[in-house]
Motif scaffolding. Structure first.
Motif, PDB file in Angstrom:
ATOM      1  N   ALA A 150     -17.003 -10.386   2.504  1.00  0.00           N
ATOM      2  CA  ALA A 150     -16.108 -11.148   3.355  1.00  0.00           C
ATOM      3  C   ALA A 150     -16.137 -12.620   2.948  1.00  0.00           C
ATOM      4  O   ALA A 150     -17.211 -13.204   2.770  1.00  0.00           O
ATOM      5  CB  ALA A 150     -16.516 -10.998   4.814  1.00  0.00           C
ATOM      6  N   ALA A 207      -9.138   1.646  -1.925  1.00  0.00           N
ATOM      7  CA  ALA A 207      -9.847   0.971  -0.838  1.00  0.00           C
ATOM      8  C   ALA A 207     -11.296   0.681  -1.194  1.00  0.00           C
ATOM      9  O   ALA A 207     -11.815  -0.406  -0.894  1.00  0.00           O
ATOM     10  CB  ALA A 207      -9.768   1.817   0.431  1.00  0.00           C
ATOM     11  N   GLU A 208     -11.964   1.643  -1.851  1.00  0.00           N
ATOM     12  CA  GLU A 208     -13.380   1.439  -2.146  1.00  0.00           C
ATOM     13  C   GLU A 208     -13.597   0.308  -3.149  1.00  0.00           C
ATOM     14  O   GLU A 208     -14.633  -0.370  -3.134  1.00  0.00           O
ATOM     15  CB  GLU A 208     -14.012   2.737  -2.660  1.00  0.00           C
ATOM     16  N   THR A 217      -3.363  -4.881  -5.339  1.00  0.00           N
ATOM     17  CA  THR A 217      -3.406  -3.682  -4.508  1.00  0.00           C
ATOM     18  C   THR A 217      -4.234  -2.633  -5.235  1.00  0.00           C
ATOM     19  O   THR A 217      -4.027  -2.413  -6.436  1.00  0.00           O
ATOM     20  CB  THR A 217      -1.989  -3.141  -4.242  1.00  0.00           C
ATOM     21  N   ASN A 254       0.828  -1.212   0.000  1.00  0.00           N
ATOM     22  CA  ASN A 254       0.000   0.000   0.000  1.00  0.00           C
ATOM     23  C   ASN A 254       0.856   1.253   0.000  1.00  0.00           C
ATOM     24  O   ASN A 254       0.492   2.279  -0.586  1.00  0.00           O
ATOM     25  CB  ASN A 254      -0.915  -0.001   1.228  1.00  0.00           C
ATOM     26  N   LYS A 282      -5.431   2.615   0.231  1.00  0.00           N
ATOM     27  CA  LYS A 282      -5.381   1.361  -0.526  1.00  0.00           C
ATOM     28  C   LYS A 282      -5.633   0.175   0.381  1.00  0.00           C
ATOM     29  O   LYS A 282      -5.489   0.245   1.606  1.00  0.00           O
ATOM     30  CB  LYS A 282      -4.002   1.200  -1.185  1.00  0.00           C
ATOM     31  N   ARG A 283      -5.969  -0.930  -0.254  1.00  0.00           N
ATOM     32  CA  ARG A 283      -6.054  -2.222   0.392  1.00  0.00           C
ATOM     33  C   ARG A 283      -5.341  -3.238  -0.511  1.00  0.00           C
ATOM     34  O   ARG A 283      -5.274  -3.065  -1.736  1.00  0.00           O
ATOM     35  CB  ARG A 283      -7.502  -2.669   0.589  1.00  0.00           C
ATOM     36  N   MET A 317     -11.303  -2.384  -3.582  1.00  0.00           N
ATOM     37  CA  MET A 317     -10.872  -3.625  -2.945  1.00  0.00           C
ATOM     38  C   MET A 317     -11.835  -4.073  -1.847  1.00  0.00           C
ATOM     39  O   MET A 317     -12.036  -5.275  -1.637  1.00  0.00           O
ATOM     40  CB  MET A 317      -9.472  -3.450  -2.371  1.00  0.00           C
ATOM     41  N   ASP A 318     -12.446  -3.127  -1.155  1.00  0.00           N
ATOM     42  CA  ASP A 318     -13.357  -3.477  -0.059  1.00  0.00           C
ATOM     43  C   ASP A 318     -14.757  -3.844  -0.539  1.00  0.00           C
ATOM     44  O   ASP A 318     -15.617  -4.207   0.277  1.00  0.00           O
ATOM     45  CB  ASP A 318     -13.456  -2.309   0.934  1.00  0.00           C
ATOM     46  N   SER A 319     -14.995  -3.762  -1.838  1.00  0.00           N
ATOM     47  CA  SER A 319     -16.346  -4.038  -2.336  1.00  0.00           C
ATOM     48  C   SER A 319     -16.691  -5.517  -2.297  1.00  0.00           C
ATOM     49  O   SER A 319     -17.860  -5.892  -2.222  1.00  0.00           O
ATOM     50  CB  SER A 319     -16.494  -3.513  -3.768  1.00  0.00           C
ATOM     51  N   ALA A 335      -4.760  -7.637  -1.240  1.00  0.00           N
ATOM     52  CA  ALA A 335      -5.032  -9.049  -1.007  1.00  0.00           C
ATOM     53  C   ALA A 335      -3.903  -9.847  -1.640  1.00  0.00           C
ATOM     54  O   ALA A 335      -3.431  -9.510  -2.734  1.00  0.00           O
ATOM     55  CB  ALA A 335      -6.373  -9.454  -1.613  1.00  0.00           C
ATOM     56  N   ILE A 374     -12.737  -8.614  -8.775  1.00  0.00           N
ATOM     57  CA  ILE A 374     -12.981  -7.472  -7.881  1.00  0.00           C
ATOM     58  C   ILE A 374     -13.554  -6.307  -8.676  1.00  0.00           C
ATOM     59  O   ILE A 374     -14.501  -5.636  -8.242  1.00  0.00           O
ATOM     60  CB  ILE A 374     -11.680  -7.076  -7.169  1.00  0.00           C
TER      61      ILE A 374
END
Length: 452
Positions: A320, A312-313, A309, A121, A130-131, A315-317, A133, A148
Motif C-alpha cells: 500500500a 490480481a495476484e 491492468t 478490467n 484483474k486489478r 497487481m496486488d503484490s 492502477a 510491479i
C-alpha cells in the motif's frame, strides 16, 4: 482540395468543414510567428513534425492559424481515435470541471478512477480477476508495470525486443531500442535490461513465428536465464520501431514460455490499444492473454491518462502506497476516458477501424504493385505502414521517406515517419475520418512518391 483566399471560420470539433484546404504555403505567416516564439522559448530538444500553429481540429482535419485545413493521418500519434473534441468527451470533461479538478486519488478517492479501473478490467483480454492502477503517460505506466513485475517475482531482469519503443524516461529509454533521437547522450540507463530478437517478417529471412520465438527464447535463456527474469515486455505490433507485425505464433510462444518459467508477460499496448487495430487490443488478434497490459494514448480522447491492468495476484503484490502519483488518474482524465470508451462502443469505432484498414491496405498494396520502392505494406486496422527501400538491394531508404513526408506536409496531409532505419511512413487516422478524406490523403502520398 479546396483553395480559398481567406481563413475559414474556426469553430473547432466535428463541426469543422471536412476538407483539405490550402490558404497559404505551409507554414503560413501566423504559423511562422509561433515557430519563431517556440524557438525563443521552448527547449531545442522539443521538436515538431509540422511547423504549424493549430487552432482547431475535429473529424479528420486539423486547422492552423492561417486557415489551412490539413488531413490528419496521425491522430496525435494514435491518441485521438474518437476524433478531436468528441462531443461525449467535451460534455463529460465540462461536467467534471464544474465539480472539482483534483483531490489526488491517493489522498481522497473519487468514483471516476474506480469506474475506469472497472472498465479496463472488463475490456482487457482474459477472464481472470484483474486489478488496475492509473497513471499519466505511457512511459510512466511502463515503469510501473516493470516495478510491479519485479516486486511480484522477486527477480530483477527485464527483456525487451529489437525495434522496441517504450518511452523516454530513464528505465524506458533502456527498454527502447532506437538510439537517435531517444537515447544518445542520455545515459547511463537502468541496469538489468536485456534485448532479444523480434519476429520481423520483412527482414528476418522468412522465419515462422515459432522459429523466431525459439531464437528469441534461446537468447533469453543463454544471456539472462529464466531464474533471473522478472518480465518480458513487448508491443504486439511495434509502434515507433516500424509497425512491425510479428509472424503468427511468435507472441503466443513467448506467452507460453513465460507462463512455464514464472516470468510476467507484459503487453505494451500504448499505441495499439483502444480500437486502433480493429479490436479493443492488438493482443486479441493473436489470441494471447497478457499477465499485465499497459495502455495510454487512445484511452481518454486526448487527455493525459495511462493504466496498468493485470492479474490480481500480480497487481496486488505491491505494498500500500507503492503505486500512485499526484496527478495519476486525474478526475478530469477519468471523465474523459469513460466518455471515450462509450464513444468507441456507441459509434461502432472498432468496425470503423477495420473499414479504414481495408481502405489503407487496398490502396497501399495497389501502390506497391506499381512502385517497387514500397518494400512492404503491413499493419492491422487503422494502424498501417509502408516500408520504403532501394528496390535493387532492399536497403532502407530514409531519404525517400523524408521526401514523401515533406511533400505530404506541404500539400496539406499530416503523416508520420518511424522505424529503426527511418524508412517507414505510418498511417494512424482518427477513426472518425471519412473515406473521402482518407483517400484524398493517400492520393497526396502517392503524388509524393511519384515526384520524389
Amino acid at each position: 482540395m479546396t483553395l480559398v483566399d481567406t481563413p475559414a471560420t474556426l469553430t473547432g470539433g466535428p463541426s469543422l468543414a471536412q476538407e483539405r484546404r490550402l490558404v497559404t504555403a505551409i507554414p503560413g505567416p501566423r504559423s511562422q510567428e509561433l515557430m519563431a516564439r517556440k524557438a525563443a522559448a521552448v527547449a531545442a530538444g522539443v521538436g515538431h513534425t509540422l511547423p504549424i500553429s493549430v487552432v482547431a481540429a475535429g473529424g479528420g482535419v486539423i486547422v492552423d492559424a492561417d486557415g489551412n485545413s490539413l488531413i490528419d493521418l496521425g491522430s496525435g500519434i494514435a491518441v485521438t481515435g474518437v476524433g478531436n473534441s468528441a462531443p461525449r468527451v467535451v460534455e463529460a470533461v465540462t461536467a467534471q470541471l464544474n465539480s472539482f479538478t483534483h483531490t489526488c486519488f491517493t489522498v481522497s478517492p473519487y468514483e471516476g478512477y474506480v469506474a475506469v479501473a472497472e472498465k479496463l478490467n472488463e475490456l482487457t483480454p482474459g477472464e481472470h480477476v484483474k486489478r488496475t492502477a492509473l497513471f499519466n503517460s505511457g512511459a510512466e505506466a511502463v515503469e510501473n508495470a516493470v516495478k510491479i513485475a519485479r516486486h511480484f517475482t522477486k527477480k530483477q531482469a527485464v527483456v525487451a525486443f529489437d525495434h522496441a519503443y517504450h518511452g523516454r524516461t530513464n528505465l524506458t529509454m533502456g527498454l527502447t531500442a532506437k538510439n537517435i533521437p531517444y537515447k544518445s547522450g542520455f545515459g547511463p540507463f537502468a541496469s538489468e535490461v536485456y534485448r532479444a530478437p523480434l519476429s520481423y517478417p520483412f527482414r528476418d529471412g522468412g522465419l515462422s513465428g515459432a522459429e523466431a520465438a525459439a531464437k528469441a527464447i534461446s537468447v533469453i535463456e543463454k544471456q539472462v536465464g529464466a531464474e533471473n527474469l522478472a518480465a518480458i515486455i513487448i508491443e504486439p505490433i511495434q509502434g515507433e520501431g516500424g509497425f512491425i507485425v510479428p509472424a503468427q505464433g511468435f507472441l503466443s510462444a513467448l506467452v507460453e514460455w513465460a507462463a512455464a518459467n514464472d516470468v510476467v508477460f507484459i503487453a505494451d499496448e500504448v499505441q495499439t490499444g483502444f480500437a486502433r487495430t480493429g479490436a479493443w487490443f492488438a493482443s486479441e488478434h493473436e489470441g494471447i492473454v497478457p499477465d499485465v497490459i499497459v495502455t495510454a494514448k487512445g484511452i481518454a480522447g486526448g487527455l493525459p491518462l495511462s493504466a496498468v491492468t493485470g492479474r490480481a495476484e500480480i497487481m496486488d503484490s505491491a505494498m500500500a502506497g507503492g503505486l500512485g502519483g499526484t496527478y495519476a488518474g486525474s478526475p478530469i482524465a477519468c471523465a474523459a476516458a469513460l466518455a471515450t470508451i462509450e464513444t468507441y462502443e456507441a459509434d461502432g469505432l472498432l468496425e470503423r477501424a477495420r473499414e479504414i484498414g481495408s481502405v489503407l491496405i487496398g490502396r497501399l498494396n495497389a501502390l506497391r504493385t506499381a512502385d517497387p520502392r514500397i518494400g512492404d505494406v503491413r499493419g492491422r486496422g487503422a494502424m498501417v505502414a509502408i516500408e520504403l527501400v532501394d528496390p535493387a538491394t532492399g536497403a532502407p531508404d530514409a531519404a525517400l521517406t523524408n521526401a514523401v513526408a515533406k511533400y505530404a506536409h506541404a500539400n496539406g496531409v499530416v503523416v508520420l515517419t518511424c522505424g529503426t532505419y527511418g524508412n517507414v511512413i505510418r498511417f494512424l487516422p482518427p477513426l472518425t475520418i471519412s473515406d473521402e478524406l482518407l483517400i484524398d490523403g493517400l492520393s497526396v502520398v502517392a503524388e509524393g512518391l511519384k515526384n520524389a
